[in-house]
Each structure stands twice: as structure tokens, then as C-alpha cells.
Scaffold this motif. Structure first.
Motif, mmCIF file in Angstrom:
data_model
loop_
_atom_site.group_PDB
_atom_site.id
_atom_site.type_symbol
_atom_site.label_atom_id
_atom_site.label_comp_id
_atom_site.label_asym_id
_atom_site.label_seq_id
_atom_site.Cartn_x
_atom_site.Cartn_y
_atom_site.Cartn_z
ATOM 1 N N PHE A 53 27.851 63.236 4.325
ATOM 2 C CA PHE A 53 26.705 62.694 3.602
ATOM 3 C C PHE A 53 27.172 62.230 2.229
ATOM 4 C CE2 PHE A 53 22.955 63.973 6.054
ATOM 5 C CZ PHE A 53 21.995 63.077 5.574
ATOM 6 N N THR A 54 26.562 61.162 1.734
ATOM 7 C CA THR A 54 26.744 60.778 0.341
ATOM 8 C C THR A 54 25.820 61.644 -0.507
ATOM 9 O OG1 THR A 54 27.289 58.507 0.921
ATOM 10 C CG2 THR A 54 26.542 58.909 -1.336
ATOM 11 N N PHE A 55 26.365 62.179 -1.597
ATOM 12 C CA PHE A 55 25.619 63.128 -2.425
ATOM 13 C C PHE A 55 25.558 62.648 -3.873
ATOM 14 C CE2 PHE A 55 25.408 66.701 -5.351
ATOM 15 C CZ PHE A 55 24.373 67.476 -4.827
ATOM 16 N N GLY A 56 24.359 62.768 -4.459
ATOM 17 C CA GLY A 56 24.213 62.600 -5.899
ATOM 18 C C GLY A 56 24.311 61.193 -6.423
ATOM 19 N N TRP A 57 23.996 60.199 -5.592
ATOM 20 C CA TRP A 57 24.051 58.810 -6.032
ATOM 21 C C TRP A 57 23.159 58.608 -7.263
ATOM 22 C CZ3 TRP A 57 26.711 54.702 -6.335
ATOM 23 C CH2 TRP A 57 26.163 53.423 -6.465
ATOM 24 N N LEU A 71 22.315 73.335 0.349
ATOM 25 C CA LEU A 71 21.338 73.028 1.394
ATOM 26 C C LEU A 71 21.816 71.881 2.282
ATOM 27 C CD1 LEU A 71 18.004 73.389 -0.608
ATOM 28 C CD2 LEU A 71 18.757 74.815 1.319
ATOM 29 N N LEU A 72 22.530 70.921 1.692
ATOM 30 C CA LEU A 72 23.106 69.842 2.501
ATOM 31 C C LEU A 72 24.014 70.424 3.573
ATOM 32 C CD1 LEU A 72 24.047 66.967 3.211
ATOM 33 C CD2 LEU A 72 25.598 67.072 1.256
ATOM 34 N N LYS A 73 24.892 71.316 3.172
ATOM 35 C CA LYS A 73 25.801 71.949 4.122
ATOM 36 C C LYS A 73 25.030 72.742 5.177
ATOM 37 C CE LYS A 73 29.573 74.076 5.681
ATOM 38 N NZ LYS A 73 30.582 73.416 6.531
ATOM 39 N N GLU A 74 24.071 73.531 4.719
ATOM 40 C CA GLU A 74 23.318 74.419 5.607
ATOM 41 C C GLU A 74 22.399 73.663 6.553
ATOM 42 O OE1 GLU A 74 19.496 76.992 4.629
ATOM 43 O OE2 GLU A 74 21.304 77.987 3.876
ATOM 44 N N ARG A 75 21.716 72.640 6.043
ATOM 45 C CA ARG A 75 20.665 71.985 6.814
ATOM 46 C C ARG A 75 21.164 70.865 7.715
ATOM 47 N NH1 ARG A 75 15.461 73.340 4.337
ATOM 48 N NH2 ARG A 75 14.578 71.864 5.838
ATOM 49 N N THR A 76 22.354 70.329 7.432
ATOM 50 C CA THR A 76 22.878 69.232 8.261
ATOM 51 C C THR A 76 24.180 69.571 8.964
ATOM 52 O OG1 THR A 76 24.206 68.181 6.521
ATOM 53 C CG2 THR A 76 21.852 67.599 6.622
ATOM 54 N N ASN A 77 24.808 70.668 8.572
ATOM 55 C CA ASN A 77 26.114 71.057 9.098
ATOM 56 C C ASN A 77 27.182 70.009 8.779
ATOM 57 O OD1 ASN A 77 27.707 73.058 10.384
ATOM 58 N ND2 ASN A 77 27.790 71.828 12.245
ATOM 59 N N SER A 78 27.037 69.342 7.646
ATOM 60 C CA SER A 78 28.054 68.387 7.208
ATOM 61 C C SER A 78 29.339 69.124 6.854
ATOM 62 C CB SER A 78 27.569 67.614 5.971
ATOM 63 O OG SER A 78 26.477 66.785 6.289
ATOM 64 N N ASN A 79 30.466 68.522 7.222
ATOM 65 C CA ASN A 79 31.754 69.102 6.821
ATOM 66 C C ASN A 79 32.456 68.255 5.764
ATOM 67 O OD1 ASN A 79 32.568 66.929 8.379
ATOM 68 N ND2 ASN A 79 33.910 68.087 9.738
ATOM 69 N N LYS A 133 35.046 69.229 2.943
ATOM 70 C CA LYS A 133 36.065 68.312 2.485
ATOM 71 C C LYS A 133 35.403 67.259 1.602
ATOM 72 C CE LYS A 133 39.227 69.091 6.322
ATOM 73 N NZ LYS A 133 40.048 68.489 7.395
ATOM 74 N N VAL A 134 36.191 66.667 0.725
ATOM 75 C CA VAL A 134 35.620 65.810 -0.319
ATOM 76 C C VAL A 134 36.203 64.408 -0.278
ATOM 77 C CG1 VAL A 134 35.343 65.488 -2.810
ATOM 78 C CG2 VAL A 134 35.162 67.795 -1.816
ATOM 79 N N PHE A 184 23.271 66.612 16.017
ATOM 80 C CA PHE A 184 24.450 65.788 16.274
ATOM 81 C C PHE A 184 25.687 66.383 15.621
ATOM 82 C CE2 PHE A 184 27.194 62.127 15.100
ATOM 83 C CZ PHE A 184 27.508 61.700 16.371
ATOM 84 N N TYR A 185 25.560 66.826 14.384
ATOM 85 C CA TYR A 185 26.695 67.371 13.652
ATOM 86 C C TYR A 185 27.140 68.742 14.158
ATOM 87 C CZ TYR A 185 27.010 63.755 9.984
ATOM 88 O OH TYR A 185 27.221 62.586 9.277
ATOM 89 N N THR A 186 26.335 69.386 14.966
ATOM 90 C CA THR A 186 26.750 70.667 15.563
ATOM 91 C C THR A 186 27.212 70.482 17.010
ATOM 92 O OG1 THR A 186 24.422 71.141 16.132
ATOM 93 C CG2 THR A 186 25.292 72.119 14.114
ATOM 94 N N SER A 187 27.190 69.248 17.487
ATOM 95 C CA SER A 187 27.621 68.976 18.854
ATOM 96 C C SER A 187 29.091 69.356 19.039
ATOM 97 C CB SER A 187 27.419 67.493 19.181
ATOM 98 O OG SER A 187 27.937 67.178 20.449
ATOM 99 N N LYS A 188 29.408 69.987 20.128
ATOM 100 C CA LYS A 188 30.764 70.469 20.393
ATOM 101 C C LYS A 188 31.727 69.353 20.773
ATOM 102 C CE LYS A 188 29.353 75.136 21.786
ATOM 103 N NZ LYS A 188 29.350 76.143 22.856
ATOM 104 N N ASN A 189 31.197 68.203 21.139
ATOM 105 C CA ASN A 189 32.099 67.138 21.612
ATOM 106 C C ASN A 189 32.500 66.159 20.501
ATOM 107 O OD1 ASN A 189 29.670 65.865 21.261
ATOM 108 N ND2 ASN A 189 29.597 64.922 23.294
ATOM 109 N N LEU A 190 32.232 66.509 19.243
ATOM 110 C CA LEU A 190 32.661 65.640 18.139
ATOM 111 C C LEU A 190 34.079 66.006 17.702
ATOM 112 C CD1 LEU A 190 29.456 65.462 15.903
ATOM 113 C CD2 LEU A 190 30.257 63.860 17.627
#
Length: 311
Positions: free
Chosen positions: A7-11, A29-37, A81-82, A305-311
Motif C-alpha cells: 500500500f502507498t502510505f501517507g501521501w 492498522l494498515l499491516k493488521e487490516r490488509t496483511n500488507s507486507n 518491507k519498505v 487476497f493478501y492472505t491467499s496462500k498462492n501469492l
């Protein structure tokens, strides 16, 4: 390159915004709610008009270096990761895609040489921070369509950035422009803004696939998203579109985008647009008609989608 669930953060965050506790809570919350890595910290320097040659990256319109570094370190503490993405806006409201000068330097006129000199100074400043903080990628520009024909300028900029930054380098071209750039071989990762009409993903992916095959480089959508308005799924890039509040249409856009792209193994992820450093109260999520997904049905689509095992 691993799959970027980002996700893009803090624009458009300004000086001091990343120092506020609510900014760190928003990132958590971004990490927790979307499972973004991955998180993309996109920065917005300013030039006065599309024809100005001075890029101003120092001032209250930007987060300070110290607070940016602190947020980068916090993202890593969260296990993310950043990606650093220094870009530029025009003070007069013009879109950066229209930054433009004569193809040849003309005495007495603003020139590409002058602009690239200032813009390169800007990129090198953040390239050094990216190197010091071991950021995973640096995106050296975003949707600067008119400038993309200046191949020598971009190649020279990227060469100078490589002298100070050892990580992956990308450039984020705009929608429909992926097959127009002639210097993709200068970067490590091809990226673009995936604001394609909900019905047109197959055709656009077919076109982009030819570019990826030609250059044999990883690819991801450094931006992609859709406002929560009726009609926006057909023109997701148009933030000025007037339509009735429609959070379900936003969710449908994400469902289709993910369904179509997961069929293409070369699509290496997303830097979705976007997650604010200052979130609205979740109880008011259904009243927001922008790109934000916090508390909306689209957020659940992204998490699944972000928690899908096939990504």
C-alpha cells in the motif's frame, strides 16, 4: 523479487505528520487490516508549474528526514518491507504528467537539462536515505509522461542513483504508457499505475505482458485503486469524477482486478492507492467517497487476497 502485497502510505504528509502517534497507529492498522507486507512511502516535492525547473524538496510541505527515517524503522519493526517513492507535484495544480520543455535546450527558455539537474538532486537525497535505511526498492519517478521521451535524461539519473543506492530501482509509469518507454532496461523492476476500467483488464494485461516479455524484468503495479463512487470503476484514475457514494462498486473493482491479475504469473504485486497517515473514524467509513478502503468492503477484499496462500 517476492510478491509485493503493498500500500502507498501517507501521501501528501507534511512536516511533523509522521511524528504524530496517529500516524504510527495508522501504519499498524494498515499491516493488521490488509496483511500488507510492503509499504510505499510516497513523497511529494513541489515545483511551481509544469514549466519550472526547480524541484523544492525542503520545507513544510515534506516530512523531515528524521521523521521519515523513524517511520521507515517502525515499518520494519512491524515486519514490513519498505519502498521509497520520491515524486513531485506542481504548485499550480497541474498534473506532473504535463511537466514539459522543448526537446532541445533553447537559450532563454527553461530546459530539460536544468530540470533534470534539480530533479536528480532530489532523487539522490532520498536515494542516500534509502541506502542508509536499507529500503527494499526506490521508485525514481511517477507518471511523468511528457518527460519519459527524454531517454538520456532518465538513463543518466538512474546511473547516478545507482552510485549511491544498491537496492532495486523502478520507475512508475502511468496507465497506458508501459509500451511507450524505451529505457526499461535501465531499471530493475517495471512498474505502472493500474487504473484500468473494470471491463478492460484482459486487454490491457495482454498489452503489458508483451513489454514484460521483451525486457525480461519483474513487474508490479506501483499504484492501483478506485474511489467509492458510482461510475468510478470505469474511470478509476479520475479523482474528480462526480458520482454517488458507492462502496460496493469500489469493492467490485478490487475483486475483478485481483481475479484478472492473479491469472498472470508475471504480475508481481501491488502498491495500492492509498492509506492515509491520519485515518477517519471507522464509523464514518461508509460516508467516504475517496480511494481510502479503511473500514469499507474493499478492505476485506484486499485482506482476503493478501492472505491467499498462492501469492
Amino acid at each position: 523479487m517476492d510478491f509485493i502485497k503493498g500500500f502507498t502510505f501517507g501521501w501528501l504528509s507534511k512536516k511533523g505528520d509522521f511524528l504524530k502517534e496517529e500516524a504510527k497507529e495508522s501504519l499498524r492498522l494498515l499491516k493488521e487490516r490488509t496483511n500488507s507486507n510492503y509499504v510505499i512511502f510516497a513523497l511529494a516535492a513541489i515545483q511551481d508549474t509544469p514549466f519550472s525547473t526547480f524541484v523544492n524538496y525542503r520545507g513544510d510541505h515534506m516530512v523531515d528526514d528524521d521523521e521519515l527515517v523513524e517511520m521507515i524503522q517502525y515499518a520494519k519493526e512491524l515486519g514490513m518491507k519498505v519502498i521509497l517513492k520520491p515524486t513531485v507535484n506542481c504548485k499550480d495544480g497541474s498534473w506532473r504528467a504535463h511537466i514539459n520543455f522543448f526537446d532541445i535546450d533553447v537559450p532563454g527558455e527553461p530546459t530539460w537539462t536544468e530540470w533534470f539537474r534539480s530533479y536528480t538532486d532530489y532523487q539522490l537525497h532520498y536515494a542516500r536515505i534509502a541506502e542508509e535505511q536499507k529500503c527494499d526498492m526506490l521508485i525514481v519517478g511517477c507518471e511523468m509522461v511528457q518527460s519519459e521521451r527524454v531517454e538520456k535524461g532518465w538513463r543518466k539519473l538512474i546511473e547516478e542513483v545507482r552510485a549511491v543506492y544498491s537496492g532495486l530501482i523502478s520507475y512508475n509509469t502511468d496507465k497506458y504508457q508501459e509500451d511507450q518507454i524505451t529505457w526499461w532496461d535501465a531499471v530493475d523492476v517495471i512498474s505502472s499505475s493500474g487504473y484500468y476500467p473494470i471491463h478492460d483488464w484482459d486487454r490491457q494485461l495482454d498489452r503489458i505482458e508483451k513489454v514484460v516479455e521483451k525486457y525480461q524484468l519483474p513487474f508490479f503495479f506501483a499504484e492501483a485503486g478506485c474511489p467509492s463512487r458510482s461510475g468510478s470503476a470505469m474511470i478509476p484514475n479520475n479523482w474528480h469524477h462526480v458520482g454517488e457514494l458507492n462502496v460496493e462498486e469500489q469493492a467490485d473493482f478490487y475483486k475483478v482486478m485481483f481475479e484478472k491479475t492473479k491469472q498472470r504469473s508475471w504480475v508481481g504485486g501491488f502498491g495500492l492507492w492509498d492509506w492515509s497517515a491520519r485515518l477517519y473514524d471507522e464509523s464514518k467509513a461508509s460516508q467516504d467517497n475517496g480511494y481510502a478502503v479503511y473500514g469499507k468492503p474493499a478492505e476485506r477484499v484486499i485482506y482476503k487476497f493478501y492472505t491467499s496462500k498462492n501469492l
